[in-house]
Design a protein around this motif. Structure first.
Motif, PDB file in Angstrom:
ATOM      1  N   ARG A  51       0.729  -1.721  -0.273  1.00  0.00           N
ATOM      2  CA  ARG A  51       0.354   0.130   0.031  1.00  0.00           C
ATOM      3  C   ARG A  51       0.530   1.274  -0.244  1.00  0.00           C
ATOM      4  NH1 ARG A  51      -5.062   1.853   1.434  1.00  0.00           N
ATOM      5  NH2 ARG A  51      -4.886   3.995   2.554  1.00  0.00           N
ATOM      6  N   ALA A  52       1.507   1.253   1.023  1.00  0.00           N
ATOM      7  CA  ALA A  52       3.004   2.572   0.677  1.00  0.00           C
ATOM      8  C   ALA A  52       3.663   2.770  -0.497  1.00  0.00           C
ATOM      9  CB  ALA A  52       3.840   2.366   2.112  1.00  0.00           C
ATOM     10  N   SER A  53       3.475   1.182  -1.096  1.00  0.00           N
ATOM     11  CA  SER A  53       4.824   1.501  -2.248  1.00  0.00           C
ATOM     12  C   SER A  53       4.395   2.497  -3.079  1.00  0.00           C
ATOM     13  CB  SER A  53       5.477   0.614  -2.399  1.00  0.00           C
ATOM     14  OG  SER A  53       6.155  -0.160  -1.371  1.00  0.00           O
ATOM     15  N   ARG A  54       3.279   2.142  -2.969  1.00  0.00           N
ATOM     16  CA  ARG A  54       2.043   2.539  -4.239  1.00  0.00           C
ATOM     17  C   ARG A  54       1.889   4.326  -3.704  1.00  0.00           C
ATOM     18  NH1 ARG A  54      -1.881   0.155  -7.425  1.00  0.00           N
ATOM     19  NH2 ARG A  54      -2.499   2.398  -8.559  1.00  0.00           N
ATOM     20  N   LYS A  55       1.448   4.204  -2.591  1.00  0.00           N
ATOM     21  CA  LYS A  55       1.174   6.340  -2.289  1.00  0.00           C
ATOM     22  C   LYS A  55       2.604   6.717  -2.499  1.00  0.00           C
ATOM     23  CE  LYS A  55      -1.619   5.233   0.978  1.00  0.00           C
ATOM     24  NZ  LYS A  55      -2.368   6.076   2.708  1.00  0.00           N
ATOM     25  N   LEU A  56       3.949   6.290  -2.213  1.00  0.00           N
ATOM     26  CA  LEU A  56       5.571   6.860  -2.664  1.00  0.00           C
ATOM     27  C   LEU A  56       4.848   6.690  -4.309  1.00  0.00           C
ATOM     28  CD1 LEU A  56       7.501   8.420  -1.396  1.00  0.00           C
ATOM     29  CD2 LEU A  56       8.448   6.112  -0.765  1.00  0.00           C
ATOM     30  N   ALA A  57       5.153   5.774  -4.775  1.00  0.00           N
ATOM     31  CA  ALA A  57       4.848   5.626  -6.439  1.00  0.00           C
ATOM     32  C   ALA A  57       4.681   6.852  -7.008  1.00  0.00           C
ATOM     33  CB  ALA A  57       4.814   4.117  -6.823  1.00  0.00           C
ATOM     34  N   LYS A  58       3.104   7.427  -6.408  1.00  0.00           N
ATOM     35  CA  LYS A  58       2.270   8.563  -7.267  1.00  0.00           C
ATOM     36  C   LYS A  58       2.853   9.884  -6.509  1.00  0.00           C
ATOM     37  CE  LYS A  58      -2.492   9.962  -6.886  1.00  0.00           C
ATOM     38  NZ  LYS A  58      -3.704   9.591  -6.165  1.00  0.00           N
ATOM     39  N   VAL A  59       3.617  10.016  -5.345  1.00  0.00           N
ATOM     40  CA  VAL A  59       3.781  11.140  -5.103  1.00  0.00           C
ATOM     41  C   VAL A  59       5.302  11.623  -5.715  1.00  0.00           C
ATOM     42  CG1 VAL A  59       5.237  12.394  -3.079  1.00  0.00           C
ATOM     43  CG2 VAL A  59       3.359  10.776  -2.546  1.00  0.00           C
ATOM     44  N   LEU A  60       5.711  10.534  -6.268  1.00  0.00           N
ATOM     45  CA  LEU A  60       7.099  10.523  -7.591  1.00  0.00           C
ATOM     46  C   LEU A  60       6.722  10.637  -8.995  1.00  0.00           C
ATOM     47  CD1 LEU A  60       8.859   7.793  -5.415  1.00  0.00           C
ATOM     48  CD2 LEU A  60       9.665  10.230  -5.457  1.00  0.00           C
ATOM     49  N   GLY A  61       5.401  10.945  -9.502  1.00  0.00           N
ATOM     50  CA  GLY A  61       5.216  11.091 -10.283  1.00  0.00           C
ATOM     51  C   GLY A  61       4.750  10.039 -10.949  1.00  0.00           C
ATOM     52  N   MET A  62       4.297   9.242 -10.460  1.00  0.00           N
ATOM     53  CA  MET A  62       5.039   7.639 -11.356  1.00  0.00           C
ATOM     54  C   MET A  62       3.035   7.661 -11.488  1.00  0.00           C
ATOM     55  SD  MET A  62       6.572   4.256  -9.643  1.00  0.00           S
ATOM     56  CE  MET A  62       8.288   4.776  -9.026  1.00  0.00           C
ATOM     57  N   ASP A 112      -0.415   5.289 -13.448  1.00  0.00           N
ATOM     58  CA  ASP A 112      -1.509   4.166 -12.592  1.00  0.00           C
ATOM     59  C   ASP A 112      -0.281   3.483 -12.734  1.00  0.00           C
ATOM     60  OD1 ASP A 112      -4.294   3.907 -11.086  1.00  0.00           O
ATOM     61  OD2 ASP A 112      -4.238   2.734 -12.999  1.00  0.00           O
ATOM     62  N   PHE A 113      -0.706   2.416 -13.925  1.00  0.00           N
ATOM     63  CA  PHE A 113       0.545   1.073 -13.724  1.00  0.00           C
ATOM     64  C   PHE A 113       1.971   1.319 -12.899  1.00  0.00           C
ATOM     65  CE2 PHE A 113       3.665  -1.970 -16.155  1.00  0.00           C
ATOM     66  CZ  PHE A 113       2.746  -2.911 -16.769  1.00  0.00           C
ATOM     67  N   GLU A 114       2.927   1.881 -13.514  1.00  0.00           N
ATOM     68  CA  GLU A 114       4.351   1.810 -12.791  1.00  0.00           C
ATOM     69  C   GLU A 114       3.493   2.198 -10.277  1.00  0.00           C
ATOM     70  OE1 GLU A 114       6.600   4.989 -15.561  1.00  0.00           O
ATOM     71  OE2 GLU A 114       5.227   5.685 -13.971  1.00  0.00           O
ATOM     72  N   GLN A 115       2.021   2.612 -10.068  1.00  0.00           N
ATOM     73  CA  GLN A 115       2.114   3.046  -9.297  1.00  0.00           C
ATOM     74  C   GLN A 115       1.558   1.557  -9.190  1.00  0.00           C
ATOM     75  OE1 GLN A 115      -0.871   5.634  -8.053  1.00  0.00           O
ATOM     76  NE2 GLN A 115      -0.046   7.212  -9.465  1.00  0.00           N
ATOM     77  N   SER A 116       0.900   0.277 -10.072  1.00  0.00           N
ATOM     78  CA  SER A 116       0.907  -0.527  -9.713  1.00  0.00           C
ATOM     79  C   SER A 116       1.928  -1.978  -9.673  1.00  0.00           C
ATOM     80  CB  SER A 116      -0.109  -1.137 -10.579  1.00  0.00           C
ATOM     81  OG  SER A 116      -1.816  -0.514 -10.493  1.00  0.00           O
ATOM     82  N   VAL A 117       2.710  -1.854 -10.562  1.00  0.00           N
ATOM     83  CA  VAL A 117       3.972  -2.542 -10.386  1.00  0.00           C
ATOM     84  C   VAL A 117       4.139  -1.682  -9.055  1.00  0.00           C
ATOM     85  CG1 VAL A 117       6.550  -2.495 -11.722  1.00  0.00           C
ATOM     86  CG2 VAL A 117       4.478  -2.512 -12.663  1.00  0.00           C
ATOM     87  N   LEU A 118       4.636  -1.594  -8.488  1.00  0.00           N
ATOM     88  CA  LEU A 118       4.879  -1.053  -7.419  1.00  0.00           C
ATOM     89  C   LEU A 118       4.686  -1.448  -6.371  1.00  0.00           C
ATOM     90  CD1 LEU A 118       7.625   1.160  -6.001  1.00  0.00           C
ATOM     91  CD2 LEU A 118       7.372   0.782  -8.896  1.00  0.00           C
TER      92      LEU A 118
END
Ligand SMILES: [Fe+2]
Length: 217
Positions: free
Chosen positions: A37-48, A50-56
């Motif tokens: 869950r937290a990796s997705r949130k941080l991925a979003k903050v880092l500008g990734m 939606d697909f990249e957020q899912s990978v994270l």
């Protein structure tokens, strides 16, 4: 990162793997869920995207599943591990990747999750494991998960260690920024910390987890 579809069997496959982790070691299961869950949130903050957020997110969910292979005498040892035990413990990152390779054979999406899983214990200064990769040679996803993973480890009590306060966690992140962690990722994490405490809509990982918890009840 090319955008590919998340396979429709992804949640079932990951749910089955996480379920086996939960049967052996509920702490690791919950840790994987929180890190996902937290990796997705941080991925979003880092500008990734939606697909990249899912990978994270899936990389986070799966990063420690290789602990199903770790002997219980080591995994649940209340005291300090010997050097030999630590060597065996460190194999879990490779075991996690090995488990996910079976899914990656037929799926680009799961292939993208492998670097975050395999290299999540590498350190920015090259003193991590298993490959002692340094700096930007460590895949970006693994550098993101390293921060999230360590924060989760520090904020949860273990038999051998009390949970740290959030102030102590922040101080530790700052202390290890540029050595253990990529300083840009630490900065993004600290800037975004207030919004991490807000609840958002459930993401795929949470749906998987709640399904597993329901079946265990
Ligand atoms: Fe790990």
């Amino acid at each position: 990162m090319a955008s590919e579809k998340i396979p429709d069997w992804a949640t079932d496959a990951v749910g089955a793997i996480l379920n086996s982790v939960n049967l052996k070691d509920p702490f690791t299961f919950h840790h994987c869920c929180r890190v996902g869950r937290a990796s997705r949130k941080l991925a979003k903050v880092l500008g990734m995207n939606d697909f990249e957020q899912s990978v994270l997110e899936y990389s986070g969910l799966l990063h420690d599943v290789g602990k199903v292979v770790t002997p219980e005498s080591i995994l649940f040892k209340p005291g300090r591990l010997t050097d030999d035990e630590m060597t065996i413990m460190k194999d879990h990152a490779a075991h996690s990747a090995k488990i996910v390779e079976a899914l990656a054979k037929d799926s680009v999406f799961f292939r993208f999750t492998l670097p975050g899983i395999r290299y999540h214990h590498e350190r920015f200064d090259g003193n991590g494991y298993p490959f002692q990769l340094k700096g930007e040679r460590i895949p970006y996803a693994a550098r993101v998960i390293a921060v999230v993973d360590t924060v989760d480890a520090m904020t949860n009590t273990r038999p051998y260690r009390q949970a740290l306060t959030m102030d102590a966690v922040i101080a530790e992140l700052k202390r290890c920024s540029g050595t253990q962690f990529d300083s840009n990722i630490v900065r993004a994490y600290l800037d975004a910390l207030p919004q991490f405490e807000n609840q958002e809509d459930p993401v795929a990982g949470e749906i998987i987890v709640s399904r597993i918890l329901e079946s265990a009840a």
